[in-house]
Scaffold this active site. Structure first.
Site, PDB file in Angstrom:
ATOM      1  N   ASP A   9      43.865  19.586  16.431  1.00  0.00           N
ATOM      2  CA  ASP A   9      43.831  21.062  16.925  1.00  0.00           C
ATOM      3  C   ASP A   9      43.446  21.645  15.659  1.00  0.00           C
ATOM      4  OD1 ASP A   9      43.644  23.469  18.115  1.00  0.00           O
ATOM      5  OD2 ASP A   9      45.776  23.885  17.861  1.00  0.00           O
ATOM      6  N   ASP A 168      49.701  22.219  18.833  1.00  0.00           N
ATOM      7  CA  ASP A 168      50.970  22.811  18.750  1.00  0.00           C
ATOM      8  C   ASP A 168      51.147  23.484  20.024  1.00  0.00           C
ATOM      9  OD1 ASP A 168      50.270  26.029  17.628  1.00  0.00           O
ATOM     10  OD2 ASP A 168      48.608  24.532  18.006  1.00  0.00           O
TER      11      ASP A 168
END
Length: 218
Positions: A9, A168
């Site tokens: 990400d 996350d």
């Protein structure tokens, strides 16, 4: 298992983009004479993009607004000052160096629009070296749908089960699981309450990039 490919990400994983994302949201809020987001609100909602930040800022008024128009204003402001306070997380460049030494492919799969992703990465040459870059609008679906992850793996000629996906928020874990990849929580990012991370049922949780780097071997 040592992966053949590691996909990351972007916001809250490779880069701390909260200062600039928060500033863009606050500029939209100022247009409506609303108070700015607090630092805590910004860091809590940045991984959820424009929607998360603006919903937090508008509160109960959010349901009376046009979300498409608000997002357009957010993206305009964000694009005008995309890298004023954004920084790469400590340990990320060393982690990428380790991947290179181990001949492990790596790439970026983000829910940031592809155009803004490339605009931002122009400020970070080390991250531009990613072997695949996928944005929210690169394909027909964005995370947590598995399609972006699967297409990234296909581009790198890597079987999904040989991939790690590092993110996350819980949606990153869900996307990895749906793509049959190993899910890795970037505990250094915008994960929120550490006590809740175990509920995500991720395959691995690391609190620093250095921990992930050590796990991969030497």
């Amino acid at each position: 298992m040592t992966p053949s490919t590691v996909l990351f990400d972007l916001d809250g994983t490779l880069l701390d983009t909260a200062p600039d994302m928060g500033e863009a949201a606050n500029r939209v809020l100022a247009e409506f004479d609303l108070p700015p987001l607090t630092r805590e609100q910004i860091y809590t909602h940045t991984s959820f993009g424009a929607r998360g930040l603006l919903t937090a800022g508008f509160g109960k008024q959010a349901k009376f607004q046009d979300p498409i128009a608000l997002r357009a204003r957010f993206l305009y402001h964000y694009g005008q000052a995309i890298c004023q306070g954004t920084q790469v997380y400590d340990g990320i460049e060393a982690l990428l160096d380790r991947l290179s030494r181990l001949k492990i492919c790596w790439g970026i799969v983000t829910n940031k629009p592809e155009g803004l992703t490339h605009q931002l990465l122009a400020h970070f040459p080390r991250l531009q070296a990613a072997q695949v870059i996928v944005g929210a609008d690169t394909y027909a679906h964005a995370k947590p749908h598995p399609l972006p992850l699967l297409e990234a793996a296909k581009t790198l000629n890597c079987a999904p089960e040989r991939c790690f996906y590092v993110g996350d928020i819980e949606n990153d874990t869900l996307a990895a699981r749906a793509a049959n990849m190993q899910s890795v929580v970037a505990g250094w990012g915008y994960t929120g309450d550490p006590a809740l991370i175990s509920n995500w049922e991720a395959d691995h949780i690391f609190t620093t990039p250095a921990q992930l780097s050590a796990f991969l071997g030497s």
